[in-house]
Design an enzyme around this catalytic site. Sequence first.
Site, PDB file in Angstrom:
ATOM      1  N   GLU A 123       0.804  -1.223   0.000  1.00 45.50           N
ATOM      2  CA  GLU A 123       0.000   0.000   0.000  1.00 45.50           C
ATOM      3  C   GLU A 123       0.838   1.275   0.000  1.00 45.50           C
ATOM      4  OE1 GLU A 123      -1.507   0.824   4.432  1.00 45.50           O
ATOM      5  OE2 GLU A 123      -1.984  -1.190   3.759  1.00 45.50           O
ATOM      6  N   GLN A 124       2.046   1.214   0.530  1.00 44.85           N
ATOM      7  CA  GLN A 124       2.883   2.417   0.539  1.00 44.85           C
ATOM      8  C   GLN A 124       3.327   2.796  -0.877  1.00 44.85           C
ATOM      9  OE1 GLN A 124       3.072  -0.086   2.652  1.00 44.85           O
ATOM     10  NE2 GLN A 124       2.735   0.869   4.658  1.00 44.85           N
TER      11      GLN A 124
END
Length: 530
Positions: free
Chosen positions: A328-329
């Site tokens: 997700e980063q």
Amino acid sequence: MSKHITPRQAADLIPDGAVVSVSSSSGLGCPDLTLKAIGERFDETGHPRNLTTLHPIAAGDMSGIKGVDHIAKKGLLKKILAGSYPSGPSSAEPPLIWQMIGNDEVAAYNIPSGILFDMHHEAAAKRPGVITKVGLDTFVDPRREGCAMNASAAAEPVVEKIAFAGEDWLYFKAIAPEVAIIRATTADERGNLTYEHEGATLGGLDQALAARNNGGIVIAQVKRIAKEGSLKPHDVRVPGVLVDYIVVDPEQKQTTQTLYDPAISGEIFRPLDSFRVPEFNIQKVIARRVAQELSTGSAVNLGFGISANVPRILMEEGLHGAVTWVIEQGAVGGVPLLDFAFGCASNADAFMPSPYQFTYFQGGGFDASLLSFLEIGRDGSVNVSKLAFRPHVTAGCGGFVDITARAKKIVFSGMFNAGAKLAVEGGRLVIEKEGKLKKLVNAVEHVTFSGPRGIAQGQDITYVTERCVLKLTPEGIMLTEIAPGADLQTHILDQSEFPLIVSPDLKVMDAALFRDAPIGLTLATGGHHG
């Protein structure tokens, strides 16, 4: 005029009552020195007061980067909206922000990270807000908690259920920040930002746009300032026209407990044999079984916990590169890192801006997600985001709700119950003593993933534990595999608060999973990503 100011000058720019957006993911990309200066100004002067802060992913990590705890002070913070919060071991003193939340000293909300980024995007475009199905029938839904973490938050709802085009949707009003605090590696004299030492670009551009377009200011914390015109335009991720002020912290850490590792920022590639293969234990058994769920050519999301070890399992089995990991980063490909460096990857193919990674997740464009669980409910729902008796041990939902909303296939992993004494001997599981806390419960404390919604959408849901494999079916949760050495009645059926459906084709888990040697893993074909 120079844009370079001191941390204290940056803190002095923040007015009472402001909405402040902070770019960070735990220790990754955290503008810690600037947050520290805000807290110190408040201690000295009593200002700024009554801030509302926005944190799409947590700021700080309680391991050398305090982040939001610098500003977790009564009177300074009035309201906080975060995708996740710093967590800590149950034996430790809770982070200050958790103490404020528990004491109802700040109105606190846990909003899925992707939705928080969307709220910035809509604010930047002067649109009214986010209309989404992400979070329906979870704690995000106003028919449940509506993202509220305490009574103060419940009194001021941030989400409502609306009918649109004949369907149910959730509506989040856009919030326009008056200040955005973002981070990069280098700023030139005009404020153009490059991220060459960062492990991800996160959402700084979207947060800067939201502040700029609504008349606010943008403060960028960097390691260094370069001459105007010396940065390559393709390397600039946030243009200087969006940046008002620059704070320099030459000692800013790349991520938790990491001053700087060029492999995290993609400047060098590590040899594969430099990555640690997980030691043989119960968690490795589970991670191996999770790996058996994968298909060659797939794009696969990873969450924190046992599943974070699955890339190392594939590496040990000679299958590195058979799937592409997406986190997700923003990292795509490479080897996602473990423990304190989770959220970063070495040898990545690309770094997507985090808001666009979440668009990918929310729309279900990837093939599978490997995630953890704290509790599994009778209806197949999963809790990862709240334990009433140890709230600060959990970080909140982060991107979990965005990721699971439309994922085609989800594999949840975890221990069958909490606190069991377990061993592995001769290719068999040995359960020496049962845990005191059941994790298969009639109703989960917090619905982070909705089992009924998963069924309605036709999602493929599997739960992998050390002693069995379970599948979510329209009729209920079905036991499909049992570990060698586990007793069906005493170790599984009696350890669940609700009846499990036993498959007529119940299989024994592969004994190779329970031996300290490679398992000869082969992956199915079927992923659509080359």
